[in-house]
Design an enzyme around this catalytic site. Structure first.
Site: not given
Ligand SMILES: NC(=O)c1ccc[n+]([C@@H]2O[C@H](COP(=O)([O-])OP(=O)(O)OC[C@H]3O[C@@H](n4cnc5c(N)ncnc54)[C@H](O)[C@@H]3O)[C@@H](O)[C@H]2O)c1
Ligand SMILES: O=C(O)C1=N[C@H](C(=O)O)CCC1
Length: 267
Positions: A153, A157
């Site tokens: 990701h 995040k």
């Protein structure tokens, strides 16, 4: 449904669904606002972010609240949306069996006193490719000795591992249990802490954070002499929008708690 006078007399007109987006200033919330504004059958009636109150959302025409906020806030937000009389569609991660149970109890308690049931849809991932990857991984898991999950990701995040990876690992573990499979083979004796990732229900989960990424996951399944890799890539947050809008349109038809977008697809 409302009615409207026209040259043909009184005709039924389907009202747009009033949507309030909670976390509207964020990456996902702002994309959801754009998607709702672009949909003819939906109306964006409120953009809510940190410090805003959700209590008055019904009064401004909201019937569905969509939450993309932070794991630390999401459960309180969902209880507040329900108390405000709204259905909830939730993409924020960080759920546990316990917090899901509290939401299930809350919505069922409210629905026992209402003629029109409130619905809550909570999904760790609204992208079709991710929903299918999770399903395929669960189907394949029983046939392989080894299974590991790698999620990758963007570095902003806040949580690790991702909600999708947690759900994937739990589905894999459930399928292995149902098939009577024991532990994954792993002869590691020495390691630096964390080198083998987190262990979720016996499945190793690895989290990569890298500038340039959005949301990606690989499920690796291994047998002697062969490997199956299932991979999902969200290159853009628009990938989540068809699933979010489907849930917004369907949530009123599903009283109580629904977990996972797969429950709303004919898979
Ligand atoms: N289910 C899915 O398909 C999916 C897809 C992408 C992201 N997510 C999840 O959605 C969540 C949000 O991700 P993001 O990248 O948009 O985060 P982000 O940090 O860009 O946005 C979060 C927003 O929530 C706001 N916020 C924080 N606390 C709040 C509160 N108490 N009330 C209202 N607003 C509040 C912040 O100010 C911010 O604007 C994360 O949990 C992420 O994992 C889920
Ligand atoms: O960008 C994020 O944050 C994402 N969160 C969800 C998760 O944790 O699984 C879905 C993918 C994107």
């Amino acid at each position: 449904m409302t009615t409207r006078l026209s040259a043909l007399g009184t005709v039924p007109v389907v009202s747009a669904i009033g949507v309030a987006v909670v976390g509207a200033a964020g990456r996902m919330g702002s994309t959801v606002c754009e998607a709702v504004e672009a949909a003819d059958d939906l109306e964006l009636v409120a953009r809510v972010d940190a410090e805003d109150d959700v209590a008055g959302l019904a009064a401004v025409g909201a019937s569905v609240g969509v939450d993309f906020t932070v794991p630390a806030a999401v459960e309180d937000n969902v209880h507040a949306l329900l108390d405000a009389g709204l259905h909830a569609v939730v993409g924020t991660t960080g759920w546990t069996e316990e917090s899901l149970g509290r939401v299930r109890d809350h919505v069922e308690r409210l629905n026992a006193e209402r003629s029109d049931g409130l619905g809550v849809v909570i999904a760790p991932n609204f992208a079709l490719s991710a929903v299918l990857a999770m399903r395929f991984a669960a189907q394949a898991a029983r046939y392989f000795e080894s299974a590991e999950v790698v999620e990758l990701h963007h570095p902003n995040k806040v949580d690790a591992p991702s909600g999708t990876a947690l759900a994937t690992a739990r589905h894999i573990a459930g399928a292995r249990r149902d098939a009577g499979r024991g532990d994954v083979p792993d002869a590691t004796e020495t390691q630096i802490d964390g080198a083998r990732g987190a262990v979720v229900d016996g499945v190793h989960v690895h989290a990569v954070r890298l500038r340039g990424l959005v949301a990606h996951e690989e499920i690796l399944l291994g047998n002697p002499g062969e490997q199956l890799t299932i991979r999902t890539d969200s290159f853009d947050r628009v990938s989540f929008m068809p699933g979010v809008l489907l849930a917004v349109r369907e949530v009123a038809r599903r009283p109580g708690l629904t977990v996972g977008l797969d429950q709303m697809l004919d898979l």
